[in-house]
Design an enzyme around this catalytic site. Structure first.
Site, PDB file in Angstrom:
ATOM      1  N   LYS A 222       0.835  -1.208   0.000  1.00 56.31           N
ATOM      2  CA  LYS A 222       0.000   0.000   0.000  1.00 56.31           C
ATOM      3  C   LYS A 222       0.868   1.256   0.000  1.00 56.31           C
ATOM      4  O   LYS A 222       0.656   2.175  -0.788  1.00 56.31           O
ATOM      5  CB  LYS A 222      -0.936   0.022   1.224  1.00 56.31           C
TER       6      LYS A 222
ATOM      7  N   ARG B  24      -9.621   1.079   8.880  1.00 56.03           N
ATOM      8  CA  ARG B  24      -9.118  -0.254   9.166  1.00 56.03           C
ATOM      9  C   ARG B  24     -10.126  -1.080   9.948  1.00 56.03           C
ATOM     10  O   ARG B  24      -9.854  -2.230  10.252  1.00 56.03           O
ATOM     11  CB  ARG B  24      -7.872  -0.102  10.026  1.00 56.03           C
TER      12      ARG B  24
ATOM     13  N   ARG C  59      11.780  -5.891   4.869  1.00 51.56           N
ATOM     14  CA  ARG C  59      11.567  -4.459   4.572  1.00 51.56           C
ATOM     15  C   ARG C  59      12.584  -3.576   5.306  1.00 51.56           C
ATOM     16  O   ARG C  59      12.957  -3.836   6.444  1.00 51.56           O
ATOM     17  CB  ARG C  59      10.158  -4.043   5.002  1.00 51.56           C
TER      18      ARG C  59
ATOM     19  N   ARG D 100      11.537  -1.517  10.863  1.00 49.46           N
ATOM     20  CA  ARG D 100      10.434  -1.088  11.723  1.00 49.46           C
ATOM     21  C   ARG D 100      10.271  -2.028  12.907  1.00 49.46           C
ATOM     22  O   ARG D 100      10.434  -3.242  12.765  1.00 49.46           O
ATOM     23  CB  ARG D 100       9.132  -1.067  10.904  1.00 49.46           C
TER      24      ARG D 100
ATOM     25  N   ARG E  53      -0.164  -9.066  13.308  1.00 50.36           N
ATOM     26  CA  ARG E  53      -0.799  -8.041  12.461  1.00 50.36           C
ATOM     27  C   ARG E  53      -1.707  -8.697  11.417  1.00 50.36           C
ATOM     28  O   ARG E  53      -2.771  -8.173  11.090  1.00 50.36           O
ATOM     29  CB  ARG E  53       0.277  -7.182  11.782  1.00 50.36           C
TER      30      ARG E  53
HETATM   31  P1  AP5 Z   1       4.882  -1.611   1.810  1.00 47.45           P
HETATM   32  O1  AP5 Z   1       4.562  -0.754   0.637  1.00 47.45           O
HETATM   33  O2  AP5 Z   1       5.646  -0.988   2.937  1.00 47.45           O
HETATM   34  O3  AP5 Z   1       3.551  -2.334   2.351  1.00 47.45           O
HETATM   35  P2  AP5 Z   1       2.317  -1.766   3.137  1.00 47.45           P
HETATM   36  O4  AP5 Z   1       1.108  -2.431   2.594  1.00 47.45           O
HETATM   37  O5  AP5 Z   1       2.315  -0.267   3.159  1.00 47.45           O
HETATM   38  O6  AP5 Z   1       2.656  -2.375   4.575  1.00 47.45           O
HETATM   39  P3  AP5 Z   1       2.586  -1.772   6.030  1.00 47.45           P
HETATM   40  O7  AP5 Z   1       3.249  -2.792   6.912  1.00 47.45           O
HETATM   41  O8  AP5 Z   1       3.164  -0.387   6.093  1.00 47.45           O
HETATM   42  O9  AP5 Z   1       1.097  -1.722   6.279  1.00 47.45           O
HETATM   43  P4  AP5 Z   1       0.385  -1.778   7.575  1.00 47.45           P
HETATM   44  O10 AP5 Z   1      -0.986  -1.498   7.105  1.00 47.45           O
HETATM   45  O11 AP5 Z   1       0.545  -2.997   8.403  1.00 47.45           O
HETATM   46  O12 AP5 Z   1       1.135  -0.690   8.487  1.00 47.45           O
HETATM   47  P5  AP5 Z   1       0.798   0.827   8.855  1.00 47.45           P
HETATM   48  O13 AP5 Z   1       2.056   1.573   8.768  1.00 47.45           O
HETATM   49  O14 AP5 Z   1      -0.394   1.316   8.105  1.00 47.45           O
HETATM   50  O15 AP5 Z   1       5.680  -2.894   1.255  1.00 47.45           O
HETATM   51  C1  AP5 Z   1       6.128  -3.916   2.136  1.00 47.45           C
HETATM   52  C2  AP5 Z   1       7.467  -4.472   1.631  1.00 47.45           C
HETATM   53  O16 AP5 Z   1       7.259  -5.143   0.385  1.00 47.45           O
HETATM   54  C3  AP5 Z   1       8.551  -3.420   1.366  1.00 47.45           C
HETATM   55  O17 AP5 Z   1       9.790  -3.939   1.718  1.00 47.45           O
HETATM   56  C4  AP5 Z   1       8.470  -3.177  -0.154  1.00 47.45           C
HETATM   57  O18 AP5 Z   1       9.719  -2.778  -0.682  1.00 47.45           O
HETATM   58  C5  AP5 Z   1       8.061  -4.554  -0.646  1.00 47.45           C
HETATM   59  N1  AP5 Z   1       7.211  -4.492  -1.848  1.00 47.45           N
HETATM   60  C6  AP5 Z   1       6.181  -3.639  -2.069  1.00 47.45           C
HETATM   61  N2  AP5 Z   1       5.621  -3.892  -3.274  1.00 47.45           N
HETATM   62  C7  AP5 Z   1       6.303  -4.944  -3.799  1.00 47.45           C
HETATM   63  C8  AP5 Z   1       6.197  -5.673  -5.025  1.00 47.45           C
HETATM   64  N3  AP5 Z   1       5.254  -5.386  -5.948  1.00 47.45           N
HETATM   65  N4  AP5 Z   1       7.055  -6.692  -5.229  1.00 47.45           N
HETATM   66  C9  AP5 Z   1       7.998  -7.007  -4.307  1.00 47.45           C
HETATM   67  N5  AP5 Z   1       8.156  -6.335  -3.136  1.00 47.45           N
HETATM   68  C10 AP5 Z   1       7.319  -5.323  -2.890  1.00 47.45           C
HETATM   69  O19 AP5 Z   1       0.343   0.670  10.375  1.00 47.45           O
HETATM   70  C11 AP5 Z   1       1.250   0.329  11.409  1.00 47.45           C
HETATM   71  C12 AP5 Z   1       0.509   0.236  12.731  1.00 47.45           C
HETATM   72  O20 AP5 Z   1      -0.097   1.513  13.054  1.00 47.45           O
HETATM   73  C13 AP5 Z   1      -0.668  -0.762  12.762  1.00 47.45           C
HETATM   74  O21 AP5 Z   1      -0.256  -2.072  13.037  1.00 47.45           O
HETATM   75  C14 AP5 Z   1      -1.540  -0.143  13.879  1.00 47.45           C
HETATM   76  O22 AP5 Z   1      -1.038  -0.459  15.149  1.00 47.45           O
HETATM   77  C15 AP5 Z   1      -1.377   1.341  13.664  1.00 47.45           C
HETATM   78  N6  AP5 Z   1      -2.403   1.901  12.755  1.00 47.45           N
HETATM   79  C16 AP5 Z   1      -2.194   2.481  11.533  1.00 47.45           C
HETATM   80  N7  AP5 Z   1      -3.363   2.876  10.993  1.00 47.45           N
HETATM   81  C17 AP5 Z   1      -4.326   2.549  11.891  1.00 47.45           C
HETATM   82  C18 AP5 Z   1      -5.737   2.688  11.891  1.00 47.45           C
HETATM   83  N8  AP5 Z   1      -6.404   3.247  10.864  1.00 47.45           N
HETATM   84  N9  AP5 Z   1      -6.428   2.234  12.969  1.00 47.45           N
HETATM   85  C19 AP5 Z   1      -5.793   1.672  14.023  1.00 47.45           C
HETATM   86  N10 AP5 Z   1      -4.457   1.503  14.086  1.00 47.45           N
HETATM   87  C20 AP5 Z   1      -3.721   1.938  13.032  1.00 47.45           C
END
Ligand code: AP5
Length: 212
Positions: free
Chosen positions: A14, A89, A124, A157, A168
């Protein structure tokens, strides 16, 4: 005008795709994960409240996050559209967005098997300065450990340890996956295969939202 929600499990890509889309369409990339991590780093009351939930791979309570996003969407740079990454979410967050009168054009659901998520997240590396995202083997920086965009040292991270990643995923399937049916029922859901190169996935996304 482009108002998008990026949905999908942790590690689906994402953030990677959101950064490309935001650049292409000159709209803000609103990542609740990045906002929360910035609050944790700055030691604000919000950050102190959120940290334990994030470290465990759980969700920060709805009441904490909903107000934060609603305030962000009121800023001037959202007038021409926005990209929500990591919000909503829960069905409660989606209802709050709707009740606030926020109109959405497309919800992109990035589909990826759990095993691929574990590979992506445990490899990552992220830039603590500009939030650029890399992977040690799938999307490596030119110079190992160094951000291509700003030259800062890359970090792992705290929530990318395998145990936390698996938690997660459990939280995603229990609390966030119900949003797929929620948005399908509203005719907004676009399903995207998140497996493939970053550019292939990006092109697939452009086709889904009918721009080229
Ligand atoms: P990446 O693009 O970083 O993936 P992502 O989907 O953004 O993953 P996240 O882990 O950031 O999502 P998340 O939703 O768990 O975390 P968030 O920060 O929102 O890609 C991942 C890896 O794959 C990278 O190494 C990249 O290089 C690689 N990659 C990407 N595309 C690729 C491809 N096509 N081919 C090969 N490799 C590829 O949330 C973190 C925490 O915050 C949550 O756990 C929660 O505690 C809190 N939080 C955030 N938002 C909320 C909410 N709305 N409500 C409650 N708690 C929340």
């Amino acid at each position: 005008m482009l108002r998008l929600i990026m949905l999908g499990p942790p590690g689906a890509g994402k953030g990677t795709q959101a950064q490309k889309l935001a650049k292409r369409f000159a709209i803000p990339h609103i990542s609740t994960g990045d906002m929360l991590r910035a609050a944790v780093k700055a030691g604000t009351p919000l950050g102190k409240k959120a940290k334990a939930f994030m470290d465990a791979g759980g969700l920060v309570p709805d009441d904490v996050i909903i107000g934060l996003v609603q305030e962000r969407l009121k800023q001037d740079d959202c007038i021409k559209g926005f990209l929500l990454d990591g919000f909503p979410r829960t069905v409660g967050q989606a209802e709050a967005l709707k009740d606030a009168g926020v109109v959405i054009d497309h919800v992109i659901d990035m589909e990826i098997p759990d095993d691929d998520v574990v590979v992506r997240l445990t490899g990552r590396r992220v830039c603590p300065n500009c939030n650029a995202v890399f992977h040690v083997s799938l999307s490596p920086p030119t110079k190992p450990g160094i951000c291509d965009k700003c030259g800062s040292e890359l970090i792992i991270r705290d929530d990318d340890k395998e145990d936390t990643v698996r938690n997660r995923l459990r939280v995603y399937h229990r609390s966030t996956a119900p949003l797929i049916a929620f948005y399908e029922g509203k005719g907004l859901l676009r399903r995207l295969n998140a497996i493939g190169s970053v550019d292939d996935v990006f092109n697939g996304m452009l086709k889904l939202i009918e721009v080229d």
